[in-house]
Design an enzyme around this catalytic site. Structure first.
Site, PDB file in Angstrom:
ATOM      1  CG  PHE A  10      -0.394   0.538   2.318  1.00  0.00           C
ATOM      2  CD1 PHE A  10      -0.297   2.074   3.385  1.00  0.00           C
ATOM      3  CD2 PHE A  10       0.197  -0.146   3.347  1.00  0.00           C
ATOM      4  CE1 PHE A  10       0.952   1.946   3.887  1.00  0.00           C
ATOM      5  CE2 PHE A  10       0.777  -0.220   4.350  1.00  0.00           C
ATOM      6  CZ  PHE A  10       1.026   1.310   4.678  1.00  0.00           C
TER       7      PHE A  10
ATOM      8  CE  LYS B 272      -2.201  -8.756  -4.197  1.00  0.00           C
ATOM      9  NZ  LYS B 272      -3.183  -7.793  -3.422  1.00  0.00           N
TER      10      LYS B 272
ATOM     11  CD  GLU C 134      -5.514  -6.331   0.529  1.00  0.00           C
ATOM     12  OE1 GLU C 134      -4.558  -5.900  -0.578  1.00  0.00           O
ATOM     13  OE2 GLU C 134      -5.582  -6.382   1.418  1.00  0.00           O
TER      14      GLU C 134
ATOM     15  CB  SER D 176       4.943  -7.665   5.208  1.00  0.00           C
ATOM     16  OG  SER D 176       3.779  -8.464   5.143  1.00  0.00           O
TER      17      SER D 176
ATOM     18  CB  CYS E 210      10.542   0.317   3.009  1.00  0.00           C
ATOM     19  SG  CYS E 210      11.073   0.837   1.170  1.00  0.00           S
TER      20      CYS E 210
ATOM     21  CD  GLU F 143       8.371  -2.510   8.535  1.00  0.00           C
ATOM     22  OE1 GLU F 143       7.591  -3.379   8.403  1.00  0.00           O
ATOM     23  OE2 GLU F 143       9.649  -2.213   7.711  1.00  0.00           O
TER      24      GLU F 143
END
Ligand code: NAD
Length: 496
Positions: free
Chosen positions: A149, A173, A176, A226, A281, A381
């Site tokens: 995301f 893909k 969402e 992740s 990240c 994290e």
């Protein structure tokens, strides 16, 4: 209410799925669109379209494929603001940061425009008498991209432009949580002249991903997200004998030496730690202060406390909300754990709200000092606007901390000493190092080279490594017979 479309064989279409997932504006909590968990048969159609398109696309001259990228780059630049606004509405990023998300993707498209130069093979004439050997690089087939995301423009653009310009076709893909941005990128890619089936987009969660990872017609998988999902994707893809590159979570340290320029350190660490609400990240989430540099912690904390969260078009806002309520609850839980485990909370963002947007997933800037490496706030994290400060006596101690950490995405050192910087860059076991540069994300003619638990695979994203990832090398040894061919059979393996 807009239903986000699938892209299959050049057609943007509504899914027949009855399972729809809400896409929310993270600042207001309003549902702004719904994204389908695509049906298995729709996913199958996307792969079939990509497989079919591959037969002709791989034979389109590389110069023509590069020209699609040139048109795409111009369109993306023209539409950068429109994309950034869509992106801001579904991620909550402030406008400048949303523009940056798009821009860093455009830079990868610019790299893809250079495909002919990057796809050159090698030749050696006369490897034996009258024999030449040369190599060509060829595309793999259908490649799959699964994206997170937090960079809904940049990360899809890390993947499909380079895969496609190398002659592959692609199934994307996206996350969402913010699927409208990647679908808009796909619309603009079609406008740039990409033939039907070259890029396809399907939506969904684990079931769709597993269907694709187990699909015999997918040749290679690029994933960003992740650690647990990255491991699952890498293990499933490679167990199915597919090539895979999986970029995963991070815990990025900066080391502050006492000889560094204090103002430069403070200016840079503010943005690197709480920018994008820490949902990068490459965000700096740990600062290790060496010796007297620890005296700067209070001043740094005050500067960080000044940054105000806000909505995307608030020019005074430094960053936006977290992506979801679940993300906010996770970060709040970690802040609580830090307090319980004995860290000192110098700036506490857990009670943050923004007037008029009380339903938003806000967390304010948060700074902990007296953090130890056994605490959860150090080990996990956080992916929120939270900076953990540790203090040590020497560069060697700082290096030991960074090298013991299981992640290896990015790190930086602030110092005036060339010797300290050189020692750090040489001895640190992290894949991307900044020297007086807080977030060292390389430009796309280099590669994005995370290490350790931040990356599973061999070849990294963009740059030369991506071209190698998305292609196969074929080596040809050829002889065109002439009069001087030696008589008799050659019964050895040697060329003669
Ligand atoms: P995520 O792992 O939850 O999701 C990533 C993708 O995997 C999404 O498309 C999602 O739909 C899909 N997915 C989620 N659960 C799945 C499952 N069980 N099985 C199969 N697919 C699944 O990650 P996120 O929350 O969207 O993104 C944030 C994470 O991404 C952070 O950990 C961050 O560090 C990482 N990240 C890493 C890099 C990097 O370059 N190393 C870059 C950006 C983000």
């Amino acid at each position: 209410m807009q239903n986000v479309k699938l892209l299959i064989d050049g057609e943007f279409r509504s899914s027949a799925s009855e399972h729809m997932i809400d896409v929310t504006n993270p600042a207001s909590g309003d549902v702004i669109a719904r994204v389908p968990d695509a049906l298995a048969e729709e996913t199958e159609q996307a792969v079939a379209a990509a497989k079919n398109a591959f037969h002709s696309w791989k034979n389109v001259p590389v110069t023509e494929r590069a020209r699609v990228m040139m048109r795409y780059q111009a369109i993306l630049k023209r539409e950068q603001e429109r994309i950034a606004k869509v992106l801001a509405s579904e991620t909550g990023k402030v406008f400048d940061d949303a523009m940056g998300d798009v821009w860093r993707g455009i830079e990868v498209v610019e790299q893809a425009m250079n495909a002919p130069g990057m796809m050159m093979g090698e030749t050696v004439e006369n490897v034996a008498r009258g024999i030449d050997t040369y190599s060509v690089i060829q595309p793999l087939g259908v490649c799959l991209g699964i994206t997170p995301f937090n960079f809904p423009a940049m990360i899809p653009l890390w993947m499909f432009p380079l895969a496609v310009v190398c002659g592959n076709t692609f199934v994307l893909k996206p996350s969402e949580q913010d699927p409208q941005t990647p679908v808009l990128l796909a619309e603009l890619f079609m406008e740039a002249g990409a033939p039907a089936g070259v890029l396809n987009v399907v939506h969904g969660g684990r079931e769709r991903v597993d269907q694709l990872l187990n699909h015999p017609d997918i040749a290679a998988v690029s994933f960003v997200g992740s650690v647990p999902v990255g491991k699952h994707v890498y293990q499933t893809a490679t167990a199915n004998m597919k090539r895979a590159q999986c970029f995963a979570g991070a815990k990025n340290h900066t080391v502050v030496m006492p000889d560094a320029n204090k103002q430069h350190v403070i200016n840079n660490l503010v943005g690197a730690s709480v920018g994008a609400a820490g949902q990068r990240c490459m965000a700096i989430s740990v600062a290790v202060f060496v010796g007297d540099a620890q005296q700067w912690i209070d001043e740094l904390a005050s500067a960080i406390a000044e940054v105000k969260p806000g909505v995307w078009d608030d020019k005074d806002a430094g960053f936006g909300p977290l992506i979801s309520n679940a993300a906010k609850e996770r970060v709040l839980g970690l802040i609580q754990s830090g307090k319980k485990e004995g860290a000192t909370c110098l700036v506490d963002g857990s009670e943050c709200t923004v007037e008029g947007y009380e339903q938003g997933h806000w967390i304010g800037p948060t700074v902990f000092s007296d953090v130890s490496t056994t605490m959860r706030i150090y080990q996990e994290e956080i992916f929120g606007p939270v900076l953990c400060c540790l203090c040590v006596d020497s560069l060697d101690e700082a290096l030991a901390i960074v090298n013991d950490n299981p992640y290896g995405n990015g790190t930086s050192i602030f110092t005036a000493s060339g010797a300290a910087a050189r020692k750090y860059q040489s001895e640190v076991s992290v894949g991307q190092v900044g020297i007086n540069v807080p977030i060292p994300v390389p430009l796309p003619f280099f590669s994005f080279t995370g290490w350790k638990n931040s990356f599973f695979g061999d070849l990294h994203a963009y740059g030369k490594q991506a071209v190698r990832f998305y292609t196969e090398t074929k080596t040809i040894t050829s002889r065109w017979p002439e009069d001087s061919i030696p008589a008799g059979p050659n019964l050895t393996i040697n060329l003669r």
